[in-house]
Write an enzyme that holds these catalytic residues in place. Structure first.
Site, PDB file in Angstrom:
ATOM      1  N   CYS A  95      12.469   0.174   4.427  1.00  0.00           N
ATOM      2  CA  CYS A  95      12.519  -0.414   5.764  1.00  0.00           C
ATOM      3  C   CYS A  95      13.095   0.611   6.736  1.00  0.00           C
ATOM      4  O   CYS A  95      13.690   1.593   6.344  1.00  0.00           O
ATOM      5  CB  CYS A  95      13.418  -1.644   5.748  1.00  0.00           C
ATOM      6  SG  CYS A  95      12.926  -2.828   4.519  1.00  0.00           S
ATOM      7  N   ARG A 131       7.910   3.075   8.527  1.00  0.00           N
ATOM      8  CA  ARG A 131       8.610   2.791   7.258  1.00  0.00           C
ATOM      9  C   ARG A 131       8.419   1.340   6.808  1.00  0.00           C
ATOM     10  O   ARG A 131       8.733   0.982   5.691  1.00  0.00           O
ATOM     11  CB  ARG A 131      10.100   3.063   7.399  1.00  0.00           C
ATOM     12  CG  ARG A 131      10.494   4.509   7.616  1.00  0.00           C
ATOM     13  CD  ARG A 131      11.981   4.627   7.821  1.00  0.00           C
ATOM     14  NE  ARG A 131      12.699   4.232   6.633  1.00  0.00           N
ATOM     15  CZ  ARG A 131      13.077   5.090   5.667  1.00  0.00           C
ATOM     16  NH1 ARG A 131      12.761   6.366   5.778  1.00  0.00           N
ATOM     17  NH2 ARG A 131      13.725   4.674   4.597  1.00  0.00           N
ATOM     18  N   TRP A 143       9.842  -3.793   5.374  1.00  0.00           N
ATOM     19  CA  TRP A 143       8.780  -3.702   4.371  1.00  0.00           C
ATOM     20  C   TRP A 143       9.202  -4.686   3.297  1.00  0.00           C
ATOM     21  O   TRP A 143      10.073  -4.399   2.478  1.00  0.00           O
ATOM     22  CB  TRP A 143       8.657  -2.289   3.815  1.00  0.00           C
ATOM     23  CG  TRP A 143       7.536  -2.189   2.827  1.00  0.00           C
ATOM     24  CD1 TRP A 143       7.613  -2.260   1.464  1.00  0.00           C
ATOM     25  CD2 TRP A 143       6.149  -2.045   3.113  1.00  0.00           C
ATOM     26  NE1 TRP A 143       6.386  -2.164   0.891  1.00  0.00           N
ATOM     27  CE2 TRP A 143       5.446  -2.036   1.876  1.00  0.00           C
ATOM     28  CE3 TRP A 143       5.413  -1.937   4.277  1.00  0.00           C
ATOM     29  CZ2 TRP A 143       4.063  -1.914   1.789  1.00  0.00           C
ATOM     30  CZ3 TRP A 143       4.032  -1.806   4.193  1.00  0.00           C
ATOM     31  CH2 TRP A 143       3.377  -1.796   2.959  1.00  0.00           C
ATOM     32  N   ASN A 180      18.085  -2.193   3.640  1.00  0.00           N
ATOM     33  CA  ASN A 180      16.918  -1.529   3.047  1.00  0.00           C
ATOM     34  C   ASN A 180      17.239  -1.381   1.566  1.00  0.00           C
ATOM     35  O   ASN A 180      18.326  -0.926   1.205  1.00  0.00           O
ATOM     36  CB  ASN A 180      16.710  -0.146   3.688  1.00  0.00           C
ATOM     37  CG  ASN A 180      15.532   0.594   3.070  1.00  0.00           C
ATOM     38  OD1 ASN A 180      14.649  -0.033   2.490  1.00  0.00           O
ATOM     39  ND2 ASN A 180      15.528   1.908   3.171  1.00  0.00           N
ATOM     40  N   GLY A 181      16.326  -1.813   0.685  1.00  0.00           N
ATOM     41  CA  GLY A 181      16.565  -1.681  -0.764  1.00  0.00           C
ATOM     42  C   GLY A 181      16.373  -3.027  -1.445  1.00  0.00           C
ATOM     43  O   GLY A 181      15.766  -3.944  -0.898  1.00  0.00           O
ATOM     44  N   GLU A 196      -9.538   9.444 -11.939  1.00  0.00           N
ATOM     45  CA  GLU A 196      -8.666   9.436 -10.752  1.00  0.00           C
ATOM     46  C   GLU A 196      -8.558  10.832 -10.152  1.00  0.00           C
ATOM     47  O   GLU A 196      -8.618  11.011  -8.939  1.00  0.00           O
ATOM     48  CB  GLU A 196      -7.288   8.890 -11.103  1.00  0.00           C
ATOM     49  CG  GLU A 196      -6.243   8.985 -10.007  1.00  0.00           C
ATOM     50  CD  GLU A 196      -6.616   8.220  -8.732  1.00  0.00           C
ATOM     51  OE1 GLU A 196      -7.563   7.408  -8.769  1.00  0.00           O
ATOM     52  OE2 GLU A 196      -5.977   8.459  -7.694  1.00  0.00           O
ATOM     53  N   LYS A 255      -9.626  11.655  -6.272  1.00  0.00           N
ATOM     54  CA  LYS A 255      -8.712  12.305  -5.321  1.00  0.00           C
ATOM     55  C   LYS A 255      -9.363  13.540  -4.708  1.00  0.00           C
ATOM     56  O   LYS A 255      -9.267  13.806  -3.517  1.00  0.00           O
ATOM     57  CB  LYS A 255      -7.413  12.679  -6.040  1.00  0.00           C
ATOM     58  CG  LYS A 255      -6.459  11.505  -6.220  1.00  0.00           C
ATOM     59  CD  LYS A 255      -5.784  11.169  -4.916  1.00  0.00           C
ATOM     60  CE  LYS A 255      -5.299   9.753  -4.791  1.00  0.00           C
ATOM     61  NZ  LYS A 255      -6.286   8.707  -4.948  1.00  0.00           N
ATOM     62  N   GLU A 291     -12.144  12.522  -2.217  1.00  0.00           N
ATOM     63  CA  GLU A 291     -11.733  11.919  -0.937  1.00  0.00           C
ATOM     64  C   GLU A 291     -10.881  12.864  -0.090  1.00  0.00           C
ATOM     65  O   GLU A 291     -10.783  12.702   1.110  1.00  0.00           O
ATOM     66  CB  GLU A 291     -11.033  10.586  -1.158  1.00  0.00           C
ATOM     67  CG  GLU A 291      -9.710  10.632  -1.887  1.00  0.00           C
ATOM     68  CD  GLU A 291      -9.067   9.238  -1.988  1.00  0.00           C
ATOM     69  OE1 GLU A 291      -9.213   8.432  -1.062  1.00  0.00           O
ATOM     70  OE2 GLU A 291      -8.406   8.984  -2.994  1.00  0.00           O
ATOM     71  N   HIS A 305     -23.292  14.441 -24.393  1.00  0.00           N
ATOM     72  CA  HIS A 305     -24.400  13.504 -24.103  1.00  0.00           C
ATOM     73  C   HIS A 305     -24.971  13.734 -22.718  1.00  0.00           C
ATOM     74  O   HIS A 305     -25.483  12.827 -22.081  1.00  0.00           O
ATOM     75  CB  HIS A 305     -23.891  12.066 -24.257  1.00  0.00           C
ATOM     76  CG  HIS A 305     -23.413  11.764 -25.644  1.00  0.00           C
ATOM     77  ND1 HIS A 305     -24.258  11.493 -26.687  1.00  0.00           N
ATOM     78  CD2 HIS A 305     -22.159  11.788 -26.155  1.00  0.00           C
ATOM     79  CE1 HIS A 305     -23.546  11.296 -27.790  1.00  0.00           C
ATOM     80  NE2 HIS A 305     -22.268  11.481 -27.506  1.00  0.00           N
ATOM     81  N   LYS A 361      -7.529   3.245   5.191  1.00  0.00           N
ATOM     82  CA  LYS A 361      -6.468   2.945   4.226  1.00  0.00           C
ATOM     83  C   LYS A 361      -6.746   1.623   3.508  1.00  0.00           C
ATOM     84  O   LYS A 361      -6.441   1.457   2.354  1.00  0.00           O
ATOM     85  CB  LYS A 361      -5.101   2.868   4.933  1.00  0.00           C
ATOM     86  CG  LYS A 361      -3.936   2.619   3.974  1.00  0.00           C
ATOM     87  CD  LYS A 361      -3.837   3.698   2.920  1.00  0.00           C
ATOM     88  CE  LYS A 361      -2.777   3.415   1.872  1.00  0.00           C
ATOM     89  NZ  LYS A 361      -2.890   4.350   0.714  1.00  0.00           N
TER      90      LYS A 361
HETATM   91  C1  AGP Z   1      -7.507   5.664  -3.154  1.00  0.00           C
HETATM   92  O1  AGP Z   1      -6.987   6.946  -2.913  1.00  0.00           O
HETATM   93  C2  AGP Z   1      -8.436   5.200  -2.061  1.00  0.00           C
HETATM   94  N1  AGP Z   1      -7.795   5.210  -0.805  1.00  0.00           N
HETATM   95  C3  AGP Z   1      -9.133   3.884  -2.404  1.00  0.00           C
HETATM   96  O2  AGP Z   1      -9.887   4.116  -3.578  1.00  0.00           O
HETATM   97  C4  AGP Z   1      -8.216   2.670  -2.663  1.00  0.00           C
HETATM   98  O3  AGP Z   1      -7.545   2.818  -3.887  1.00  0.00           O
HETATM   99  C5  AGP Z   1      -9.116   1.427  -2.746  1.00  0.00           C
HETATM  100  O4  AGP Z   1      -9.759   1.265  -1.497  1.00  0.00           O
HETATM  101  C6  AGP Z   1      -8.345   0.150  -3.094  1.00  0.00           C
HETATM  102  O5  AGP Z   1      -7.404  -0.108  -2.083  1.00  0.00           O
HETATM  103  P1  AGP Z   1      -6.306  -1.247  -2.345  1.00  0.00           P
HETATM  104  O6  AGP Z   1      -5.456  -0.775  -3.488  1.00  0.00           O
HETATM  105  O7  AGP Z   1      -5.551  -1.369  -1.057  1.00  0.00           O
HETATM  106  O8  AGP Z   1      -7.041  -2.516  -2.712  1.00  0.00           O
END
Ligand code: AGP
Length: 608
Positions: free
Chosen positions: A2, A27, A76, A102-103, A482, A486, A489, A505, A603
């Site tokens: 927070c 935050r 938060w 905060n915590g 993963e 990363k 993206e 394969h 996001k």
């Molecule tokens: C991850 O780096 C991406 N930003 C994206 O794959 C994200 O994980 C996905 O959109 C799911 O988002 P959420 O966890 O908010 O549901």
């Protein structure tokens, strides 16, 4: 995580506190509040609202516009949803003391029971309100706010940054910290207390950093720091060298790098209160569902989906319950077979991802119980689930998910252990051993982050690659997926993750001279260790430039080896993912991309 600010000095506290809250809003932003003192004995002015800071600002009146000290908070949420009642400050029953926090106070439930016995009435679901009533009782005894704070801190377990004011001592603000940041901004005839320097950097660059379990009392011309026994101690002074923007990022170049480095604390906070002293696993969320399940279905998108793939291994191996993991966007459009004995777990950092939300609704319509793992209190997915396991990663600002992922995986390990405890499919000794491994993770992630510079330098050597392949087996396979996500993206580069066994394969046709291949190796004791070493030989024979991620148990004669600490094989992907995050981050920086807001991405994908 927070945002916290306290101001005492010659300027109007209302505007000083609100300005600081604007700078702290990154935050935490699900509610905000402020408390101001008037003249001695005058009632505190308190305003608090759910939602964005602007909601609070529209609720403010000119009362105490001349007030010269006050505290403010952007929240938060960790305990209790984002509502007006749960917003901070929390006020004592007699209205004389206001507290912001905060915590996480781990023992707030027992404190609340004690306070209710004393006749205190609670109006919120937060852990912080217990502190407000406790502090007020101590303050009414000693009439010394700092002394009262010292006594209260001795009763608290967990992590906290606390600020408090009282109507009886209008110029004084008292703060305390344990495992949560608190800095003092030193002004001329004014002083600040804040969770980070971005709150007051516009007014002063001279600051004091408080140590663990220290209490600070400030007024316009006094700064007094003591330990919990009241013994005066000296706090570490420092000059702030950042600009305002850098201050918001805690001095890191990007939020993503800051959030990668916050992972040890995020894991610790997610594990807080999950294990009793006698190694019992605590998961009230699952207990509330009174489950009799024979199958688990995990639904998520993107990085959260990879968390599910990793969690599957531990849940099945420890609890002996079958687990399927499916993309939410696929599940929602098909007619699956679910029964009342199916537990559906949705995973979502934002709690707003449309595909995951609709998949959760689809599962509920089909009669399944739903548990969500969410990082955002009060989000749609959290609200619509039968139970919610909150990952306490704190706000994740960068689009690329990092600390949310590690805490999602950790949450799934806790769930797996809890189910194993219920099913008695693991002995108490086995559970205790795994708990110790989980509790050791934050330090092991810290260890990896301490050696991050050579990895960043090595990564820059690959910035002109056109494609990178990732190989793994068992829990290393979702880690490979993963790592590839990363890189896609962040570096806008083709990348693909494969199961090592799948190489022959088809994918091995992709290998040519210089193709970068990142191989995630299990401990040498693993049944798949030799298999992964064979995969490395196969791709090297065709010219691949291999980067191995491995613990010290596997000798490797490769040019690029990223060593990670050893741990239980089922936990190892948590450690292996950290270098993958750094690799993708550094590649994005080297290629001049917008790290925190990569192109075409958002996001939270709240559209279909
Ligand atoms: C991850 O780096 C991406 N930003 C994206 O794959 C994200 O994980 C996905 O959109 C799911 O988002 P959420 O966890 O908010 O549901």
């Amino acid at each position: 995580m927070c945002g916290i600010i306290g101001y005492t000095g010659a300027s109007p506290a209302l505007s000083m506190v609100i300005d600081s809250l604007r700078k702290l809003e990154y935050r935490g932003y699900d509610s905000a509040g402020i408390a101001l003192t008037g003249k001695a004995g005058e009632k505190l002015i308190v305003a608090k609202r759910a939602g964005k800071l602007s909601n609070l600002e529209s609720a403010l009146t000119s009362d105490h516009a001349d007030s010269l000290s006050g505290i403010g908070h952007t929240r938060w949420a960790t305990h209790g949803g984002p509502t007006d009642e749960n917003a901070h400050p929390h006020i004592s029953s007699d209205g004389k003391v206001a507290v912001i926090h905060n915590g996480i106070i781990e023992n707030y439930i027992e404190l609340k029971a004690e306070l209710e016995k004393r006749g205190h009435k609670f109006s919120s679901q937060t852990d912080t309100e217990s502190v407000a009533h406790l502090l007020s009782d101590e303050f009414n005894l000693s009439k010394d706010l700092a002394d009262a704070m010292r006594k209260v801190c001795k009763r608290l377990r967990g992590s906290f940054t606390l600020l408090a004011i009282s109507s009886d001592s209008p110029e004084v603000i008292v703060g305390a910290r344990r495992n949560s940041p608190l800095v003092v901004g030193l002004g001329r005839g004014e002083n600040f207390l804040a969770s980070d320097v971005s709150a007051f950097i516009a007014h002063t660059k001279s600051a004091l950093e408080l140590g663990q379990d220290q209490v600070v009392q400030v007024s316009p011309d006094v700064v007094l720091v003591t330990d919990l026994d009241g013994k005066q101690v000296s706090a570490k002074p420092f000059e702030i060298t950042w600009d305002a923007k850098a201050a918001e990022r805690g001095g890191y170049t990007h939020f993503m790098l800051k959030e990668i480095f916050e992972q040890p604390k995020a894991i610790s906070e997610t594990l807080l209160g999950r294990f009793s002293n006698d190694s019992k696993v605590i998961c009230s969320e699952l207990a509330s569902l009174n489950l009799d399940i024979d199958r688990i279905l995990i639904l998520a998108c993107g990085t959260a989906y990879h968390a599910g793939l990793i969690g599957k291994y531990a849940i099945e191996q420890w609890s002996k319950i079958a687990v399927d993991v499916e993309l939410a966007s696929e599940f929602r459009y098909r007619k699956p077979f679910l029964t009342a004995k199916t537990l559906v777990i949705t995973i979502s950092q934002s709690g707003e991802t449309m595909d995951t939300l609709m998949a959760a609704r689809h599962a509920k319509e089909l009669g399944a119980a739903t548990l969500s793992i969410c990082n955002t209190m009060g989000s749609s997915i959290a609200r619509e689930s039968d139970a919610v396991f909150y990952s306490h990663a704190g706000p994740e600002i960068a689009v690329a998910s990092t600390k949310a992922l590690l805490t999602q995986i950790v949450a799934l390990k806790v769930i797996a252990l809890y189910l194993a405890q219920n099913n008695k499919s693991l002995s108490s000794a086995q559970i205790a051993k795994i708990i110790a491994e989980l509790l050791a993770l934050p330090n092991k992630v810290e260890e990896i982050l301490e050696t991050v510079e050579p990895l960043r330098a090595m990564t820059r050597g690959f910035k002109d690659a056109t494609s990178v392949l990732f190989l793994g087996r068992n829990v290393g396979y979702p880690a490979a997926l993963e790592g590839a996500l990363k890189l896609k993206e962040l570096a806008y580069m083709h990348a693909e993750g494969f199961a090592g066994g799948e190489l022959k394969h088809g994918p091995i046709a992709l290998i040519e001279e210089g193709t970068p291949v990142i191989a995630i190796l299990p401990p040498a004791s693993s049944a798949i260790s030799e298999k992964m070493l064979s995969n490395i030989q196969e791709v090297r024979a065709r010219g691949a430039n291999v980067i191995a991620i491995a613990d010290a148990s596997t000798p490797l004669d490769l040019k690029h080896v990223i060593r990670i600490p050893s741990c239980d094989e089922l936990l190892q992907s948590i450690l292996a993912i950290v270098p993958l995050q750094v690799f993708a981050y550094e590649m994005a920086v080297a290629r001049g991309n917008d790290v925190d807001q990569p192109r075409n991405l958002a996001k939270s994908v709240t559209v279909e």
